[in-house]
Enzyme design. Structure first.
Site, short mmCIF file in Angstrom:
data_model
loop_
_atom_site.label_atom_id
_atom_site.label_comp_id
_atom_site.label_asym_id
_atom_site.label_seq_id
_atom_site.Cartn_x
_atom_site.Cartn_y
_atom_site.Cartn_z
CG HIS A 139 -2.21 -0.66 0.91
ND1 HIS A 139 -3.32 -0.61 1.39
CD2 HIS A 139 -2.37 -2.03 0.49
CE1 HIS A 139 -4.07 -1.46 1.27
NE2 HIS A 139 -3.68 -2.19 0.42
CG ASP A 140 5.03 3.15 1.66
OD1 ASP A 140 4.57 4.44 1.76
OD2 ASP A 140 6.19 2.95 1.73
CD GLU B 148 0.08 7.73 1.20
OE1 GLU B 148 0.40 6.29 1.18
OE2 GLU B 148 0.77 8.41 0.40
CG ASN C 271 -3.95 2.83 3.37
OD1 ASN C 271 -3.83 1.79 2.77
ND2 ASN C 271 -3.65 3.92 2.84
N PRO D 36 -5.97 -0.51 -5.35
CG PRO D 36 -4.63 -2.30 -6.25
CD PRO D 36 -4.37 -1.01 -5.29
CG HIS E 44 -4.34 -11.47 -2.00
ND1 HIS E 44 -4.47 -11.02 -3.17
CD2 HIS E 44 -4.29 -10.60 -1.39
CE1 HIS E 44 -4.45 -9.79 -3.24
NE2 HIS E 44 -4.66 -9.53 -1.92
CG ASP F 120 -3.89 -20.27 0.36
OD1 ASP F 120 -4.57 -21.06 0.21
OD2 ASP F 120 -2.56 -20.22 0.16
CB SER G 168 -1.76 -23.13 3.62
OG SER G 168 -2.30 -22.62 2.23
CG ASP H 101 1.45 -22.39 0.68
OD1 ASP H 101 0.62 -21.45 0.07
OD2 ASP H 101 0.92 -23.13 1.58
#
Length: 270
Positions: free
Chosen positions: A69-70, A91, A97, A165, A195, A247, A250, A255
């Protein structure tokens, strides 16, 4: 071994992308920038960060997210760390944020650096080093971080709101968003691999679970069994703080499984 090679290939590209985004701050970056002014900078960062990650593994994901994000707004200049003032909303307080976590970790690492090397290491470099070490500490790859970033002094909430985004964006909108930064569809896919760790907030996806077309239906693009599992965690009109794993199975481990589950329509829809 094959998995490690895949992870390294993925993150080698991700690191290059972050450097590309760092267009305002990249010139002059080098390995060992602080070798004379603060020779133990990386050891100090690692030691301080380990105290947090060893207790709470789930901190790694928000620290990586904070770095992204930075970098996506004004380059990797640490401007996401600046506080708002009466005359300016920073920000950090922009809507995208407001779910960032881990600022206390960055503060702790920076304080440790200031004790040994006062006024030397930038906040921007601190965040970049923390993101790298956080990923490594949960089993992800380790990469060299070039340093020498200068801290930004401008931080504007509206820029973060319009440039980051959106979690509600469709693929076409995401492509446009990344293209505006000079990034390709491949870059979008690579960065999405981040992600593989972390969580998402239920309020972002409840519409897709309960009222996709306005008729009380579920988004048909989701695997039915996965959608049913999500509904157990994300209730309609439920707790705004409710979360689900990005995910499943996991989310604490870096991974390649994220790509596998997305192909099976089981990744947390974003």
């Amino acid at each position: 071994m094959a998995i490690q090679k895949l992870l390294w290939a993925l993150f080698s590209q991700l690191v290059l992308l972050l450097l590309f985004l760092d267009f305002t701050n990249a010139w002059g970056l080098q390995l060992g920038f602080y070798r004379r002014s603060c020779p133990n900078v990386e050891k100090i960062v690692h030691t301080t960060l380990h105290k947090y990650i060893s207790r709470v593994l789930t901190l790694a994901a928000p620290l990586l997210r904070m770095h992204f994000h930075d970098c996506f707004v004004r380059g990797c200049d640490g401007s996401v760390l600046l506080n708002s003032r009466k005359c300016n909303l920073a920000e950090k307080d922009a809507i995208p944020n407001q779910t960032l976590r881990g600022f206390q970790v960055i503060d702790a690492v920076k304080s440790a650096l200031e004790k040994k090397c006062p006024g030397v290491v930038s906040c921007a470099d601190t965040l970049a080093l923390v993101a790298r070490d956080a990923v490594s500490m949960i089993g992800g790859p380790f990469w060299d971080v070039k340093t020498g970033r200068r801290d930004g002094r401008v931080s504007i909430a509206s820029e973060a709101l319009t440039q980051l985004p959106s979690p509600f964006a469709n693929i076409s909108q995401l492509k446009e968003n990344f293209a505006a930064k000079g990034l390709s569809v491949k870059d979008l896919v690579v960065l999405s691999g981040g992600h593989t760790i972390g969580i998402g907030h239920c309020f972002i996806i409840t519409n897709r679970l309960y009222n996709f077309t306005g008729k009380g239906d579920t988004d048909p693009s989701l695997d039915p069994k996965y959608a049913a599992a999500l509904k157990k965690k994300c209730k309609p009109g439920g707790d705004i703080k409710a979360v689900a794993e990005m995910d499943p199975g996991s989310f604490k481990t870096f991974d390649e499984d994220y790509y596998t589950i997305v192909a099976k329509r089981r990744g947390l829809p974003i």
